[in-house]
Design a protein around this motif. Structure first.
Motif: not given
Length: 188
Positions: A156-167, A169-180
């Motif tokens: 979070s930078d105070g104005l927004m927040f973000k969650f990152s969940v690693p995936d 099962a893949g070589l790289m990547g994941g899931w993101e959830y933002t407050s926006s």
């Protein structure tokens, strides 16, 4: 006069199948619960089944055919044992499917955890005027989901927040959830 019973001879097939079954159960458990659908565990299990199991099966099959053609009973015995062992090795692809399900479960569990934190973060912003920089004061006492080792899944930078969940099962990547946008987006 006492009668002594002769000990039963060891049955090689029973020992071989029991050993294969025990090894299979140990490896399948490792694939499911330690590997948990990670890309590396999936590729290792698949490579072992394909590059060890299949060639050894075809070698044993060739030995069986040769034993039949040449009427070599000893070759037939070795070939049957080789096919049994390689069958257990090839069957390691079965827990790979299950490990993918475990990985999907882990991602869903982590996402649900994050979604449950979102209203708490919104309440924090409403009262303090900004989203918190870290989750130290907001973390539930029961602990984190399997995929999270600490609170680095949150930014979070105070104005927004973000969650990152690693995936994993893949070589790289994941899931993101933002407050926006309040939805999960997959990234590679």
């Amino acid at each position: 006069m006492e009668m002594h019973q002769q000990p039963q001879p060891i049955k090689p097939w029973g020992v071989l199948l029991a050993t294969c079954l025990i090894c299979y159960l140990v490896l399948a458990s490792l694939i499911l619960w330690v590997g948990r659908g990670t890309f590396g565990a999936f590729m290792l299990g698949l490579a072992f089944a394909v590059y060890v199991g299949l060639p050894s099966f075809f070698i044993a099959l060739a030995g069986f055919v040769a034993g039949k053609l040449l009427n070599k009973q000893q070759w037939l015995g070795y070939a049957r044992k080789g096919m049994a062992v390689s069958g257990f090795i090839v069957a390691l692809v079965i827990p790979l499917w299950g490990s993918s399900e475990v990985a999907r479960h882990d991602v869903r569990q982590a996402q649900a955890f994050c979604e449950a934190l979102a209203p708490v973060l919104d309440a924090q912003k409403a009262s303090a005027g900004a989203y918190p920089a870290n989750l130290a004061k907001l973390m539930p006492p029961k602990g984190l989901p399997w995929l999270f080792k600490d609170d680095s899944f949150y930014f979070s930078d105070g104005l927004m927040f973000k969650f990152s969940v690693p995936d994993e099962a893949g070589l790289m990547g994941g899931w993101e959830y933002t407050s926006s946008n309040r939805t999960w987006q997959h990234w590679d």
